[in-house]
Motif scaffolding. Structure first.
Motif, PDB file in Angstrom:
ATOM      1  N   HIS A  82       1.054  -1.529  -0.136  1.00  0.00           N
ATOM      2  CA  HIS A  82       0.421   0.014   0.152  1.00  0.00           C
ATOM      3  C   HIS A  82       1.007   1.473  -0.251  1.00  0.00           C
ATOM      4  O   HIS A  82       2.077   1.441   0.576  1.00  0.00           O
ATOM      5  CB  HIS A  82      -0.335   0.036   1.174  1.00  0.00           C
ATOM      6  N   PRO A  83       0.849   1.986  -1.060  1.00  0.00           N
ATOM      7  CA  PRO A  83      -0.482   1.994  -2.069  1.00  0.00           C
ATOM      8  C   PRO A  83      -0.052   1.259  -3.170  1.00  0.00           C
ATOM      9  O   PRO A  83      -0.670   1.005  -4.047  1.00  0.00           O
ATOM     10  CB  PRO A  83      -0.021   3.921  -2.501  1.00  0.00           C
ATOM     11  N   TRP A  84       1.284   1.224  -3.716  1.00  0.00           N
ATOM     12  CA  TRP A  84       1.754   0.377  -5.021  1.00  0.00           C
ATOM     13  C   TRP A  84       2.775  -0.235  -4.661  1.00  0.00           C
ATOM     14  O   TRP A  84       3.435  -0.925  -3.157  1.00  0.00           O
ATOM     15  CB  TRP A  84       2.507   1.937  -5.369  1.00  0.00           C
ATOM     16  N   PRO A  85       2.355  -1.735  -4.980  1.00  0.00           N
ATOM     17  CA  PRO A  85       1.884  -1.800  -6.442  1.00  0.00           C
ATOM     18  C   PRO A  85       0.080  -2.328  -6.418  1.00  0.00           C
ATOM     19  O   PRO A  85      -0.776  -2.176  -7.302  1.00  0.00           O
ATOM     20  CB  PRO A  85       2.147  -3.114  -7.200  1.00  0.00           C
ATOM     21  N   GLY A  86      -0.022  -2.377  -5.254  1.00  0.00           N
ATOM     22  CA  GLY A  86      -1.459  -2.720  -4.518  1.00  0.00           C
ATOM     23  C   GLY A  86      -2.042  -4.144  -4.358  1.00  0.00           C
ATOM     24  O   GLY A  86      -0.416  -4.770  -4.672  1.00  0.00           O
ATOM     25  N   THR A  87      -2.557  -4.269  -3.540  1.00  0.00           N
ATOM     26  CA  THR A  87      -3.090  -6.067  -3.528  1.00  0.00           C
ATOM     27  C   THR A  87      -4.878  -6.547  -4.194  1.00  0.00           C
ATOM     28  O   THR A  87      -5.098  -5.295  -4.015  1.00  0.00           O
ATOM     29  CB  THR A  87      -2.818  -6.515  -2.068  1.00  0.00           C
ATOM     30  N   TRP A  88      -4.907  -7.579  -4.928  1.00  0.00           N
ATOM     31  CA  TRP A  88      -5.833  -7.508  -6.029  1.00  0.00           C
ATOM     32  C   TRP A  88      -6.507  -8.662  -5.927  1.00  0.00           C
ATOM     33  O   TRP A  88      -5.406  -9.877  -5.364  1.00  0.00           O
ATOM     34  CB  TRP A  88      -5.472  -7.298  -7.119  1.00  0.00           C
ATOM     35  N   THR A  89      -6.916  -9.170  -5.952  1.00  0.00           N
ATOM     36  CA  THR A  89      -7.389 -10.561  -6.773  1.00  0.00           C
ATOM     37  C   THR A  89      -8.584 -10.187  -7.407  1.00  0.00           C
ATOM     38  O   THR A  89      -8.935  -9.409  -8.749  1.00  0.00           O
ATOM     39  CB  THR A  89      -8.256 -11.365  -5.495  1.00  0.00           C
ATOM     40  N   THR A  90      -8.878 -12.003  -7.924  1.00  0.00           N
ATOM     41  CA  THR A  90     -10.128 -11.540  -9.112  1.00  0.00           C
ATOM     42  C   THR A  90     -11.365 -11.826  -8.487  1.00  0.00           C
ATOM     43  O   THR A  90     -11.763 -12.860  -8.106  1.00  0.00           O
ATOM     44  CB  THR A  90      -9.409 -12.286 -10.386  1.00  0.00           C
ATOM     45  N   VAL A 138     -13.057  -1.823  -1.433  1.00  0.00           N
ATOM     46  CA  VAL A 138     -12.874  -2.207  -2.489  1.00  0.00           C
ATOM     47  C   VAL A 138     -12.145  -1.467  -3.722  1.00  0.00           C
ATOM     48  O   VAL A 138     -13.364  -0.112  -3.903  1.00  0.00           O
ATOM     49  CB  VAL A 138     -12.613  -3.527  -2.664  1.00  0.00           C
ATOM     50  N   GLN A 139     -12.183  -1.936  -4.755  1.00  0.00           N
ATOM     51  CA  GLN A 139     -12.257  -1.148  -6.166  1.00  0.00           C
ATOM     52  C   GLN A 139     -12.629  -2.265  -7.136  1.00  0.00           C
ATOM     53  O   GLN A 139     -11.540  -2.969  -7.442  1.00  0.00           O
ATOM     54  CB  GLN A 139     -10.535  -0.389  -5.672  1.00  0.00           C
ATOM     55  N   LEU A 140     -13.230  -2.128  -7.604  1.00  0.00           N
ATOM     56  CA  LEU A 140     -13.720  -3.058  -9.245  1.00  0.00           C
ATOM     57  C   LEU A 140     -12.172  -2.877 -10.454  1.00  0.00           C
ATOM     58  O   LEU A 140     -13.111  -1.382 -10.258  1.00  0.00           O
ATOM     59  CB  LEU A 140     -15.369  -3.999  -9.011  1.00  0.00           C
ATOM     60  N   SER A 141     -12.645  -3.640 -10.792  1.00  0.00           N
ATOM     61  CA  SER A 141     -11.637  -2.963 -12.201  1.00  0.00           C
ATOM     62  C   SER A 141     -12.823  -1.661 -13.309  1.00  0.00           C
ATOM     63  O   SER A 141     -13.931  -1.996 -13.507  1.00  0.00           O
ATOM     64  CB  SER A 141     -11.035  -4.078 -12.698  1.00  0.00           C
ATOM     65  N   GLY A 142     -12.281  -0.495 -13.253  1.00  0.00           N
ATOM     66  CA  GLY A 142     -12.686   0.259 -13.486  1.00  0.00           C
ATOM     67  C   GLY A 142     -13.715   1.175 -13.269  1.00  0.00           C
ATOM     68  O   GLY A 142     -14.302   2.583 -13.892  1.00  0.00           O
ATOM     69  N   LYS A 143     -13.809   0.921 -12.028  1.00  0.00           N
ATOM     70  CA  LYS A 143     -14.796   1.356 -10.759  1.00  0.00           C
ATOM     71  C   LYS A 143     -13.815   2.690  -9.587  1.00  0.00           C
ATOM     72  O   LYS A 143     -13.097   2.640  -9.532  1.00  0.00           O
ATOM     73  CB  LYS A 143     -15.985   0.485  -9.623  1.00  0.00           C
ATOM     74  N   LYS A 144     -14.813   3.539  -9.074  1.00  0.00           N
ATOM     75  CA  LYS A 144     -14.266   3.927  -8.397  1.00  0.00           C
ATOM     76  C   LYS A 144     -14.632   3.476  -6.916  1.00  0.00           C
ATOM     77  O   LYS A 144     -14.563   2.403  -6.366  1.00  0.00           O
ATOM     78  CB  LYS A 144     -15.206   4.995  -7.663  1.00  0.00           C
ATOM     79  N   ILE A 145     -13.124   3.763  -5.531  1.00  0.00           N
ATOM     80  CA  ILE A 145     -12.966   2.959  -4.360  1.00  0.00           C
ATOM     81  C   ILE A 145     -14.121   3.214  -3.552  1.00  0.00           C
ATOM     82  O   ILE A 145     -14.861   4.069  -4.152  1.00  0.00           O
ATOM     83  CB  ILE A 145     -12.546   3.504  -3.788  1.00  0.00           C
ATOM     84  N   MET A 146     -14.963   2.606  -2.809  1.00  0.00           N
ATOM     85  CA  MET A 146     -15.988   2.356  -2.647  1.00  0.00           C
ATOM     86  C   MET A 146     -16.202   0.757  -1.376  1.00  0.00           C
ATOM     87  O   MET A 146     -14.954   0.635  -0.980  1.00  0.00           O
ATOM     88  CB  MET A 146     -17.385   1.611  -2.950  1.00  0.00           C
ATOM     89  N   SER A 147     -17.105   1.534  -0.292  1.00  0.00           N
ATOM     90  CA  SER A 147     -16.673   1.012   1.449  1.00  0.00           C
ATOM     91  C   SER A 147     -17.160  -0.554   0.310  1.00  0.00           C
ATOM     92  O   SER A 147     -17.580  -0.926  -0.747  1.00  0.00           O
ATOM     93  CB  SER A 147     -17.608   0.897   1.991  1.00  0.00           C
ATOM     94  N   ALA A 148     -16.238  -2.076   1.379  1.00  0.00           N
ATOM     95  CA  ALA A 148     -16.636  -3.373   0.825  1.00  0.00           C
ATOM     96  C   ALA A 148     -18.108  -3.444   1.406  1.00  0.00           C
ATOM     97  O   ALA A 148     -18.502  -4.394   0.222  1.00  0.00           O
ATOM     98  CB  ALA A 148     -15.431  -3.631   2.038  1.00  0.00           C
ATOM     99  N   SER A 149     -18.564  -2.669   2.525  1.00  0.00           N
ATOM    100  CA  SER A 149     -19.875  -3.292   2.683  1.00  0.00           C
ATOM    101  C   SER A 149     -20.846  -3.395   1.676  1.00  0.00           C
ATOM    102  O   SER A 149     -22.175  -3.680   0.730  1.00  0.00           O
ATOM    103  CB  SER A 149     -20.646  -3.146   3.923  1.00  0.00           C
ATOM    104  N   ASP A 150     -20.528  -1.630   1.284  1.00  0.00           N
ATOM    105  CA  ASP A 150     -21.691  -1.639   0.084  1.00  0.00           C
ATOM    106  C   ASP A 150     -21.055  -2.292  -1.541  1.00  0.00           C
ATOM    107  O   ASP A 150     -22.371  -3.082  -2.043  1.00  0.00           O
ATOM    108  CB  ASP A 150     -21.536   0.049  -0.223  1.00  0.00           C
ATOM    109  N   PHE A 151     -20.083  -2.998  -1.318  1.00  0.00           N
ATOM    110  CA  PHE A 151     -20.104  -3.946  -2.785  1.00  0.00           C
ATOM    111  C   PHE A 151     -20.714  -4.813  -2.679  1.00  0.00           C
ATOM    112  O   PHE A 151     -21.257  -5.070  -2.894  1.00  0.00           O
ATOM    113  CB  PHE A 151     -18.533  -3.672  -2.892  1.00  0.00           C
TER     114      PHE A 151
END
Length: 314
Positions: A237-245, A290-303
């Protein structure tokens, strides 16, 4: 007013944000006369791929310093000759990113000093802070060393240790070490110049090495224990960031995260008490953003609430 008969004629080599407080300190100390900086080339940045200057170049321009940006310093004979013609006393290297060739090291009358954010000989190389966090170390520090031809190999002049809580990120630890190391660097150079320090050779048998971090290093394996995954999230954090699919799309996971003693299928997700719980190989993580590809950062609960199918991360 300088404490010496003449301020030390100084060349600074650095590139990243981490190096900026050190250059600022040298510029503001009358015992040093900064003649110029060596830094990396401007590089394309962001989606527009416009050229961006290294942070050290931006700072150097503000202070009207001479700037050298060699592609490969060891092959830049003309730059080395220009620096030698200035008859510099010291070289200070902080997060520069290239090996300093011997023909340049030999031009400095007093010495060449490097600031390294680890307790050398641990974590020689390009990513000491990330590896400190990845490995869950309980302490780290700043080492001030003399530079030789090998990577992070020279004699040690001073060390400052700091304790870690396990909540630090790459970003926060970078900032802490940058600030902690500044007074140590200035004092160390002055003490060395006055003959009050005896360099101590490193124990090569204890040396560990760390490579450059890539974006692929951010891929999360949910079969690992939650503690290990949390360390990875903090380290990147912040680079390269962590991700999953998720369903073939990349989903970024942001710090901070919290470990909870819950058991479930690794990579599966539940919304419990308005919190996103991701099960790991051992324990689970509560994720905040969390942040889905192409979307804005959002709260995980809302996601979680916006998903129509059960969430399974790969």
């Amino acid at each position: 007013m300088s404490n010496f008969s003449q301020p030390l004629k100084t060349i600074f080599a650095g590139t990243s944000e981490f190096a900026k407080p050190y250059l600022v300190a040298l510029l503001n100390d009358a015992d040093f006369d900064v003649l110029g900086v060596i830094t990396k080339n401007d590089k394309p940045f962001g989606r527009s791929q416009e050229l961006a200057m290294p942070p050290i170049k931006e700072l150097a321009l503000k202070h009207s310093l001479r700037i050298w940006q060699p592609e490969k310093l060891k092959e830049s004979d003309q730059i080395i000759k220009e620096i030698a013609s200035l008859k510099p006393d010291i070289l200070v290297v902080v997060a520069y990113g290239q090996i300093i060739p011997k023909k340049l090291l030999d031009t400095f009358k007093v010495g060449c000093f490097n600031v390294h954010p680890s307790l050398l000989p641990l974590y020689r190389g390009a990513s000491p802070i990330q590896n400190t966090l990845l490995n869950g170390d309980t302490e780290t520090g700043i080492t001030i060393m003399l530079i030789d031809e090998k990577m992070d190999h020279g004699d040690i002049l001073a060390v400052k240790k700091i304790s870690l809580t396990g909540e630090e990120t790459n970003e926060s630890l970078h900032n802490d070490l940058a600030l902690d190391g500044v007074p140590l660097l200035l004092k160390t150079i002055k003490d060395y110049y006055l003959g009050n320090l005896k360099p101590q050779p490193q124990n090569d048998a204890l040396a560990t090495f760390c490579r450059l971090i890539t974006k692929d290093d951010g891929k999360i394996d949910w079969n690992l224990p939650a503690k290990k995954i949390k360390s990875q999230i903090n380290a990147f954090h912040p680079w390269p960031g962590t991700w999953t699919t998720l369903s073939g799309q990349r989903l970024k996971i942001f710090s901070p995260v919290k470990i909870v003693n819950k058991t479930g299928s690794a990579g599966s997700v539940e919304l419990i008490n308005n919190e996103m719980i991701i099960y790991c190989g051992q324990d689970a993580l509560i994720v905040d953003k969390v942040q889905l590809s192409g979307k804005k950062i959002m709260s995980a609960s809302d996601f979680c609430r916006g998903q129509k199918e059960p969430i399974k991360l790969i």
